[in-house]
Design a protein around this motif. Structure first.
Motif, PDB file in Angstrom:
ATOM      1  N   LEU A   1      33.177  18.422  32.506  1.00  0.00           N
ATOM      2  CA  LEU A   1      32.945  19.783  32.959  1.00  0.00           C
ATOM      3  C   LEU A   1      34.248  20.550  32.779  1.00  0.00           C
ATOM      4  CD1 LEU A   1      31.044  21.816  34.344  1.00  0.00           C
ATOM      5  CD2 LEU A   1      31.981  21.035  36.523  1.00  0.00           C
ATOM      6  N   GLU A   2      34.220  21.586  31.963  1.00  0.00           N
ATOM      7  CA  GLU A   2      35.449  22.313  31.652  1.00  0.00           C
ATOM      8  C   GLU A   2      35.425  23.760  32.094  1.00  0.00           C
ATOM      9  OE1 GLU A   2      37.607  21.702  28.228  1.00  0.00           O
ATOM     10  OE2 GLU A   2      37.312  19.547  28.274  1.00  0.00           O
ATOM     11  N   VAL A   3      34.242  24.363  32.244  1.00  0.00           N
ATOM     12  CA  VAL A   3      34.164  25.771  32.611  1.00  0.00           C
ATOM     13  C   VAL A   3      32.995  25.985  33.561  1.00  0.00           C
ATOM     14  CG1 VAL A   3      33.722  28.108  31.755  1.00  0.00           C
ATOM     15  CG2 VAL A   3      35.156  26.572  30.421  1.00  0.00           C
ATOM     16  N   VAL A   4      33.236  26.799  34.593  1.00  0.00           N
ATOM     17  CA  VAL A   4      32.187  27.251  35.500  1.00  0.00           C
ATOM     18  C   VAL A   4      32.194  28.775  35.452  1.00  0.00           C
ATOM     19  CG1 VAL A   4      31.449  27.356  37.908  1.00  0.00           C
ATOM     20  CG2 VAL A   4      32.399  25.229  36.988  1.00  0.00           C
ATOM     21  N   VAL A   5      31.027  29.361  35.219  1.00  0.00           N
ATOM     22  CA  VAL A   5      30.902  30.815  35.176  1.00  0.00           C
ATOM     23  C   VAL A   5      30.602  31.304  36.584  1.00  0.00           C
ATOM     24  CG1 VAL A   5      29.607  32.759  34.242  1.00  0.00           C
ATOM     25  CG2 VAL A   5      30.094  30.773  32.791  1.00  0.00           C
ATOM     26  N   ILE A   6      31.370  32.283  37.046  1.00  0.00           N
ATOM     27  CA  ILE A   6      31.119  32.866  38.362  1.00  0.00           C
ATOM     28  C   ILE A   6      30.800  34.350  38.197  1.00  0.00           C
ATOM     29  CG2 ILE A   6      32.399  31.155  39.690  1.00  0.00           C
ATOM     30  CD1 ILE A   6      34.729  33.079  39.835  1.00  0.00           C
ATOM     31  N   PRO A   7      29.787  34.832  38.912  1.00  0.00           N
ATOM     32  CA  PRO A   7      29.386  36.224  38.782  1.00  0.00           C
ATOM     33  C   PRO A   7      30.214  37.134  39.695  1.00  0.00           C
ATOM     34  CG  PRO A   7      27.808  35.046  40.143  1.00  0.00           C
ATOM     35  CD  PRO A   7      28.835  34.046  39.707  1.00  0.00           C
ATOM     36  N   VAL A   8      30.779  38.177  39.121  1.00  0.00           N
ATOM     37  CA  VAL A   8      31.605  39.115  39.887  1.00  0.00           C
ATOM     38  C   VAL A   8      31.181  40.548  39.583  1.00  0.00           C
ATOM     39  CG1 VAL A   8      33.557  37.492  39.883  1.00  0.00           C
ATOM     40  CG2 VAL A   8      33.456  39.312  38.157  1.00  0.00           C
ATOM     41  N   ALA A   9      31.495  41.449  40.498  1.00  0.00           N
ATOM     42  CA  ALA A   9      31.159  42.862  40.325  1.00  0.00           C
ATOM     43  C   ALA A   9      32.287  43.648  39.673  1.00  0.00           C
ATOM     44  CB  ALA A   9      30.817  43.486  41.691  1.00  0.00           C
ATOM     45  N   ASP A  10      33.533  43.284  39.992  1.00  0.00           N
ATOM     46  CA  ASP A  10      34.690  44.019  39.509  1.00  0.00           C
ATOM     47  C   ASP A  10      35.649  43.022  38.868  1.00  0.00           C
ATOM     48  OD1 ASP A  10      37.334  45.170  39.412  1.00  0.00           O
ATOM     49  OD2 ASP A  10      36.675  46.716  40.826  1.00  0.00           O
ATOM     50  N   VAL A  11      35.706  43.024  37.555  1.00  0.00           N
ATOM     51  CA  VAL A  11      36.477  42.020  36.812  1.00  0.00           C
ATOM     52  C   VAL A  11      37.963  42.091  37.154  1.00  0.00           C
ATOM     53  CG1 VAL A  11      37.109  41.184  34.514  1.00  0.00           C
ATOM     54  CG2 VAL A  11      34.772  41.960  34.964  1.00  0.00           C
ATOM     55  N   ASP A  12      38.529  43.277  37.181  1.00  0.00           N
ATOM     56  CA  ASP A  12      39.965  43.396  37.462  1.00  0.00           C
ATOM     57  C   ASP A  12      40.302  42.949  38.887  1.00  0.00           C
ATOM     58  OD1 ASP A  12      40.915  44.270  34.934  1.00  0.00           O
ATOM     59  OD2 ASP A  12      40.091  46.252  35.349  1.00  0.00           O
ATOM     60  N   ARG A  13      39.460  43.295  39.853  1.00  0.00           N
ATOM     61  CA  ARG A  13      39.682  42.851  41.235  1.00  0.00           C
ATOM     62  C   ARG A  13      39.640  41.326  41.313  1.00  0.00           C
ATOM     63  NH1 ARG A  13      35.111  44.277  45.488  1.00  0.00           N
ATOM     64  NH2 ARG A  13      34.099  42.736  44.165  1.00  0.00           N
ATOM     65  N   SER A  14      38.692  40.713  40.635  1.00  0.00           N
ATOM     66  CA  SER A  14      38.581  39.254  40.644  1.00  0.00           C
ATOM     67  C   SER A  14      39.767  38.608  39.932  1.00  0.00           C
ATOM     68  CB  SER A  14      37.273  38.817  39.993  1.00  0.00           C
ATOM     69  OG  SER A  14      36.187  39.285  40.762  1.00  0.00           O
ATOM     70  N   LYS A  15      40.162  39.188  38.814  1.00  0.00           N
ATOM     71  CA  LYS A  15      41.322  38.667  38.088  1.00  0.00           C
ATOM     72  C   LYS A  15      42.559  38.708  38.978  1.00  0.00           C
ATOM     73  CE  LYS A  15      44.179  39.613  34.037  1.00  0.00           C
ATOM     74  NZ  LYS A  15      44.451  40.571  32.957  1.00  0.00           N
ATOM     75  N   ASP A  16      42.772  39.816  39.662  1.00  0.00           N
ATOM     76  CA  ASP A  16      43.915  39.926  40.577  1.00  0.00           C
ATOM     77  C   ASP A  16      43.834  38.902  41.696  1.00  0.00           C
ATOM     78  OD1 ASP A  16      44.893  42.063  39.085  1.00  0.00           O
ATOM     79  OD2 ASP A  16      44.178  43.600  40.500  1.00  0.00           O
ATOM     80  N   PHE A  17      42.629  38.695  42.249  1.00  0.00           N
ATOM     81  CA  PHE A  17      42.448  37.733  43.338  1.00  0.00           C
ATOM     82  C   PHE A  17      42.838  36.325  42.891  1.00  0.00           C
ATOM     83  CE2 PHE A  17      39.755  34.559  45.488  1.00  0.00           C
ATOM     84  CZ  PHE A  17      40.121  34.777  46.811  1.00  0.00           C
ATOM     85  N   TYR A  18      42.274  35.864  41.790  1.00  0.00           N
ATOM     86  CA  TYR A  18      42.530  34.496  41.349  1.00  0.00           C
ATOM     87  C   TYR A  18      43.962  34.307  40.843  1.00  0.00           C
ATOM     88  CZ  TYR A  18      37.674  33.417  42.238  1.00  0.00           C
ATOM     89  OH  TYR A  18      36.466  33.205  42.867  1.00  0.00           O
ATOM     90  N   GLU A  19      44.508  35.313  40.173  1.00  0.00           N
ATOM     91  CA  GLU A  19      45.927  35.219  39.790  1.00  0.00           C
ATOM     92  C   GLU A  19      46.803  35.188  41.036  1.00  0.00           C
ATOM     93  OE1 GLU A  19      47.056  37.000  35.563  1.00  0.00           O
ATOM     94  OE2 GLU A  19      46.226  38.552  36.893  1.00  0.00           O
ATOM     95  N   GLY A  20      46.394  35.905  42.084  1.00  0.00           N
ATOM     96  CA  GLY A  20      47.127  35.897  43.347  1.00  0.00           C
ATOM     97  C   GLY A  20      47.141  34.540  44.027  1.00  0.00           C
TER      98      GLY A  20
END
Length: 147
Positions: A5-24
């Protein structure tokens, strides 16, 4: 044949907000590829993981926040919980399940504190991303045979 298992797709509403969250959280940004007609794919990987998450625009038809039961395995549940909190994540207290085998869905039968015997696979914490995708943090100190 190995299947990893190498990738899991997660559904998000705001890509930039999610990117900031996970990078954080200190997750490594592997890709941020725009495509035609607003299509966009973002991939991040948790520290030490061989599996990444992908989200974006036009990546999944699932409702934002509908991914539940995503697991992060750690060797020290209390240290992991503290680290998530330091990153500004609203994370549950450490808990174990009254049944002692696995945790029930939701918050049913959660008992405060780590497993009293500190059994491997038995202590948890939980958090959600900004869309409500649900993550479980599980302490594994000794793998079951064959793992």
């Amino acid at each position: 044949m190995d299947m990893k298992l190498e990738v899991v797709v997660i559904p998000v509403a705001d890509v930039d907000r999610s990117k900031d969250f996970y990078e954080g959280l200190g997750w490594r940004l592997d890709a941020d590829f725009p495509g035609a007609d607003g299509f966009r794919v973002v991939q991040l990987t948790p520290p030490g993981s061989a599996c990444s998450v992908i989200f974006g625009d036009g990546v999944t038809s699932a409702a934002p926040g509908s991914a539940q039961g995503l697991y992060l395995v750690v060797s020290d549940i209390e240290a992991a919980r503290d680290e998530l909190a330091r990153h500004g994540v609203e994370v549950s207290e450490v808990f174990h399940d009254a049944g002692g085998v696995f945790h029930h869905a939701g918050t049913k039968d959660r008992v405060s504190g780590p497993d009293p015997e500190r059994g491997s696979y038995a202590s948890f914490a939980s958090f959600t991303d900004p869309d409500g995708n649900g993550w479980m943090v599980q302490e594994v100190t000794e793998r079951l045979p064959g793992r």
